[in-house]
Design an enzyme around this catalytic site. Structure first.
Site, PDB file in Angstrom:
ATOM      1  N   LYS A 327       0.885  -1.249  -0.173  1.00  0.00           N
ATOM      2  CA  LYS A 327       0.116   0.188  -0.237  1.00  0.00           C
ATOM      3  C   LYS A 327       0.987   1.604  -0.078  1.00  0.00           C
ATOM      4  CE  LYS A 327      -2.827   0.259   3.882  1.00  0.00           C
ATOM      5  NZ  LYS A 327      -2.805   2.077   4.197  1.00  0.00           N
ATOM      6  N   ARG A 332       2.603   6.229  -3.702  1.00  0.00           N
ATOM      7  CA  ARG A 332       3.813   6.908  -3.539  1.00  0.00           C
ATOM      8  C   ARG A 332       4.107   6.290  -5.170  1.00  0.00           C
ATOM      9  NH1 ARG A 332       4.339   5.703   1.727  1.00  0.00           N
ATOM     10  NH2 ARG A 332       5.418   7.418   3.067  1.00  0.00           N
ATOM     11  N   ARG A 428      -8.615  11.828  12.577  1.00  0.00           N
ATOM     12  CA  ARG A 428      -7.118  11.582  12.257  1.00  0.00           C
ATOM     13  C   ARG A 428      -6.321  12.499  12.985  1.00  0.00           C
ATOM     14  NH1 ARG A 428      -5.586   6.384   9.274  1.00  0.00           N
ATOM     15  NH2 ARG A 428      -3.615   6.464  10.650  1.00  0.00           N
ATOM     16  N   SER A 473       7.539   8.607  12.953  1.00  0.00           N
ATOM     17  CA  SER A 473       5.811   8.439  11.552  1.00  0.00           C
ATOM     18  C   SER A 473       6.943   8.782  10.141  1.00  0.00           C
ATOM     19  CB  SER A 473       4.994   9.262  11.762  1.00  0.00           C
ATOM     20  OG  SER A 473       4.293   9.389  10.494  1.00  0.00           O
ATOM     21  N   GLN A 475       4.675   8.819   8.042  1.00  0.00           N
ATOM     22  CA  GLN A 475       3.980   9.931   6.496  1.00  0.00           C
ATOM     23  C   GLN A 475       4.526  10.767   7.073  1.00  0.00           C
ATOM     24  OE1 GLN A 475       0.068   8.796   7.774  1.00  0.00           O
ATOM     25  NE2 GLN A 475       0.293   6.180   7.087  1.00  0.00           N
ATOM     26  N   ASP A 621       1.596  -1.468  11.299  1.00  0.00           N
ATOM     27  CA  ASP A 621       0.369  -2.423  11.311  1.00  0.00           C
ATOM     28  C   ASP A 621       0.259  -2.969  11.363  1.00  0.00           C
ATOM     29  OD1 ASP A 621       0.003   1.097  10.584  1.00  0.00           O
ATOM     30  OD2 ASP A 621       1.080   0.221   7.635  1.00  0.00           O
TER      31      ASP A 621
HETATM   32  C1  S3P Z   1       3.101   4.244   6.440  1.00  0.00           C
HETATM   33  C2  S3P Z   1       3.161   4.977   7.671  1.00  0.00           C
HETATM   34  C3  S3P Z   1       2.779   4.231   8.806  1.00  0.00           C
HETATM   35  C4  S3P Z   1       1.805   3.232   8.688  1.00  0.00           C
HETATM   36  C5  S3P Z   1       1.251   4.144   7.273  1.00  0.00           C
HETATM   37  C6  S3P Z   1       1.672   3.195   5.896  1.00  0.00           C
HETATM   38  C7  S3P Z   1       3.541   4.989   4.953  1.00  0.00           C
HETATM   39  O1  S3P Z   1       2.092   5.635   9.525  1.00  0.00           O
HETATM   40  O2  S3P Z   1       1.158   3.004   9.970  1.00  0.00           O
HETATM   41  O3  S3P Z   1       0.041   2.365   6.951  1.00  0.00           O
HETATM   42  O4  S3P Z   1       2.951   4.699   3.703  1.00  0.00           O
HETATM   43  O5  S3P Z   1       3.942   6.288   5.227  1.00  0.00           O
HETATM   44  P1  S3P Z   1       2.429   6.771  10.161  1.00  0.00           P
HETATM   45  O6  S3P Z   1       4.028   6.464   9.578  1.00  0.00           O
HETATM   46  O7  S3P Z   1       2.201   7.421  10.473  1.00  0.00           O
HETATM   47  O8  S3P Z   1       3.057   6.053  11.259  1.00  0.00           O
END
Ligand code: S3P
Length: 742
Positions: A327, A332, A428, A473, A475, A621
């Site tokens: 995913k 990306r 969130r 994180s 993300q 995850d």
């Molecule tokens: C992800 C980063 C993770 C993960 C999410 C996907 C990503 O979140 O839990 O399912 O693709 O960068 P966090 O970076 O907020 O922990």
């Protein structure tokens, strides 16, 4: 059976055409009124109405029909409304509801105000979105409204009890009732109904005027017939609709004419990129239009679908499978492919709702994307500065990754944008990206508490910053690096613990240099991305369900193919190995800058452990399913330092603990983790997954060691990350069935 009072004593339906007749019939059929009386100036229609059993009584004029009625429904051509209202006014009962079924609502309101002086709280304009090209009472059909929508446009001061009764009437006819403002209704209908009718009338008329018209019609195949079916609709009715919704219709005609002109130019100039972009965007929109909100979003709120998993206990896991694409990498690949120069081809793309939402959002920003077809996607990159303003908010469904990464990208675009999501995503935290982006010069508004929607002001000049992330994180890191591509100078991000590095690796794959210095990654703004090809491995997070399944179910032996083995993602394997799992890593290889391997997993006696805190971000995850492994292990498993789990798609610590408790497994919840004593009996019961895909799948795995049937509710969101989960799980030996799946 004792018959109860009908909803209305006397309903007067004025105008017995297709809609009026069908409504009268549906009211009678469903016992919603004591008497249904019809009025129509066409005597034959009125008599026919009585003969066909559409109405109980035929009134000789409007006043006679309306007297004593507690509901009056106008179902006359829009332009006849005012004259009929004049006849109704002297005899309308003070407490009666007055409604209509016309296709334009502002004209009805204007007519009511002209005749009555004001809009009373009991005037509730309505519009059933149902019909057919047929007209007249002979076509009346009591099922016409079943499973259709009815829009009511009540005034601000509407009498709520009256509104509730009118709703109940339509629902009693099988319809779903929506309410909206008059102006919004007229805009939406101009686009979705009035324009298509206009085009159908116009096209048929144009072709009928050609010399060879007979031949054209003779050879006209299904396409023509499908497309022009509605040109056989009632001319008077449509004449009235266009004249009474003039302004909204003119706006949408201008928009359409402009777009049609663009297609003409594209054909004249042999501009295949534009044609492909428009056609593939339209194809995707058409295929998913029932899921789309106002033409922008790929997915709607999944809560509308109710999917329940039923699991019979026991089973062993065997087979040779490949989980769907990763995913994180799928998101990306679309983002970087869209911003690259040239064409990027992606294999193994995850066709789950989250990554499809990202794909659709880029289409909405003018990027041509072909596919996905069997995981293959071709992206026609527009370059770093080629995105176009979307026409409305970008709806990102359930996807936190999409929202946070988009925030970084969109903060640097010349246009404004708005990011929205479903109920889970709307709760969130987005302050974690909004704040550092603001420090770079972005202008972003959030809802209270830093929650979505995000409103991003375009045209801001961003400057690079150094950011020490308070939470580990990927993300947040990725968001800032993406913003950094556009910022002046260098943008660097330091992480408190290693997190997934797909953004850094993929940027490098697209030829963009990312500097890495220990825990700090940095980019310099102003570069460009060059298209490349991407092979997305199977998602280790999806594979994890089967790693645990095969480990806990006695007699299991399973091969998982082409699993992404990025060191920042393999926490689940490290943890399971430490618990005593039997996982063999086979044929390790590197594909497109990412390590990949096949895994063989066999059942094993698992032992409880203290999960090392440094593994938490590497398995972030996978904890829901690891909790299931812990429940099946001998001894105690302790998780600490995982408060992030509380702000995922659900509060994964509490929701898992509640689900386990529902099956008779007691755990101790702590602020940043959980303590699970393994070896307790997993009973049967009902678990609420709270719309969290990973919770739903984890409890499907738990069934392998349960002693009773498990029901898991609210499972529709499994489609966000793992389309085909149920079939794959069945194939390996999980006794699962899904109810309510599309
Ligand atoms: C992800 C980063 C993770 C993960 C999410 C996907 C990503 O979140 O839990 O399912 O693709 O960068 P966090 O970076 O907020 O922990």
């Amino acid at each position: 059976m004792v018959s109860s009072e009908p909803l209305f004593k006397r309903v007067a339906v004025i105008g017995l055409g297709l809609i009026g007749g069908s409504l009268a019939c549906a009211i009678r059929r469903n016992g919603l009124a004591g008497t249904v009386v019809g009025a129509d100036q066409r005597i034959e229609e009125l008599q026919l109405g009585k003969e066909l059993g559409v109405i109980d009584q035929a009134a000789s004029n409007v006043s006679e029909a309306v007297q004593g009625a507690d509901l009056v429904v106008l179902a006359v051509p829009v332009r006849a409304t005012r004259a009929v209202l004049e006849q109704i006014r002297p005899v309308l009962e003070p407490d009666a509801i007055l409604t209509d079924v016309g296709s334009t609502k502002s004209s009805f309101v204007t007519d009511v105000e002209a005749v009555f002086g004001s809009l009373s709280p009991r005037v509730i304009p309505g519009h059933p979105i149902a019909g057919s090209e047929k007209s007249g009472i002979r076509a009346a059909n009591p099922e016409l409204f079943a499973n259709h929508k009815v829009i009511l446009t009540p005034p601000d001061n509407v009498s709520q009890p009256h509104l509730a009764r009118l709703k109940e009437l339509w629902e009693g006819c099988g319809a779903t009732v929506l309410t909206m403002s008059v102006a919004y209704h007229d805009e939406v209908l101009a686009a979705t109904s009035h324009l298509p009718h206009l085009i159908a009338f116009s096209l048929v008329d144009t072709l009928a005027g050609e010399d060879e018209n007979m031949d054209i019609f003779r050879y006209a195949a299904g396409g023509f017939r499908d497309f022009t079916r509605i040109a056989a609709s009632d001319p008077v009715m449509w004449h009235d609709i266009f004249l009474s919704n003039r302004d909204a219709v003119l706006r949408v005609i201008d928009h359409f004419t402009h777009d049609l002109e663009q297609l003409r130019t594209a054909i004249a100039n042999q501009d295949s990129a534009t044609l492909l972009r428009v056609f593939s965007r339209a194809k995707a929109a058409r295929e998913h239009f029932s899921k789309m909100l106002s033409g922008q979003a790929y997915v709607t709120n999944n809560s509308e679908k109710q999917v329940t998993f039923r699991l019979q206990p026991g089973g062993a896991i065997t087979g040779d499978i490949r989980a769907p694409g990763d995913k994180s990498m799928s998101h990306r690949s679309i983002m970087l492919g869209a911003l690259a120069e040239g064409i990027t081809e992606v294999k193994g793309f995850l066709e789950g709702e989250d990554s499809l939402a990202t794909l659709q959002a880029f289409r909405d920003m003018g990027v041509t994307i072909e596919g996905p077809e069997d995981g293959f996607v071709r992206i026609h990159g527009v370059g770093m500065h080629g995105l176009q303003a979307p026409r409305g908010p970008l709806y990102l469904g359930n996807s936190g990754t999409a929202m946070r990464l988009f925030a970084g990208l969109l903060a640097a675009q010349p246009f404004d944008s708005e990011l929205t999501g479903d109920a889970s995503l709307s709760g969130r935290p987005m302050g974690r990206v909004a704040e550092p982006l603001r420090a770079m010069g972005a202008v972003i508004d959030t809802a209270e508490g830093g929650r979505p929607p995000l409103k991003i002001r375009g045209g801001q000049k961003l400057s690079g910053i150094h950011y020490e992330m308070p939470v580990a994180s990927a993300q947040v890191k990725s968001c800032l690096l993406l913003a950094g591509l556009y910022a002046e100078g260098s943008t660097s991000v330091t992480e408190p613990a290693p997190t997934r590095d797909h953004t850094e690796r993929m940027l490098a794959g697209f030829g963009y240099h990312v500097h890495r210095d220990g825990a700090t990654a940095s980019v310099s703004g102003g570069g460009k991305l060059t298209a490349t090809n991407i092979d997305v491995p199977a998602d280790i997070s999806s594979s994890a369900f089967f790693l645990v399944a095969a480990s806990i179910a006695p007699g299991s032996d399973l091969i998982l193919r082409h699993v992404g083995m990025n060191p920042t993602r393999v926490g689940v394997i490290n943890i399971l190995n430490q618990m005593g799992a039997s996982i063999e890593v086979l044929d390790e290889r590197e594909i497109g800058g990412e390590p990949v391997a096949d895994l063989r997993v066999r059942s094993a006696e698992l032992q409880g452990i203290d999960i090392p805190e440094d593994q938490v971000p590497l398995a972030i995850d996978e904890f829901p399913v690891l909790f299931i492994a812990a429940a099946c292990a001998n001894g105690r498993t302790v998780l600490r330092g995982a408060e992030e789990l509380r702000v995922k798609e659900s509060d994964r610590i509490q929701v898992m603990a509640d689900g386990l408790a529902a099956l008779g497994v007691e755990t101790t919840v702590t602020p940043d983790g959980i303590i699970i004593d393994g070896g307790q009996t997993i009973g049967g019961g009902t678990v609420n997954s709270h719309g969290d895909h990973r919770i739903a799948m984890s409890f499907a795995v738990a069934s392998l060691r349960a002693v009773g049937e498990i029901t898991v509710t609210d499972c529709a969101n499994v489609a966000t990350s793992f389309p085909g989960f149920v079939e794959l799980a069945q194939g390996t030996g999980i006794n699962i069935s899904a109810e309510g799946a599309e």
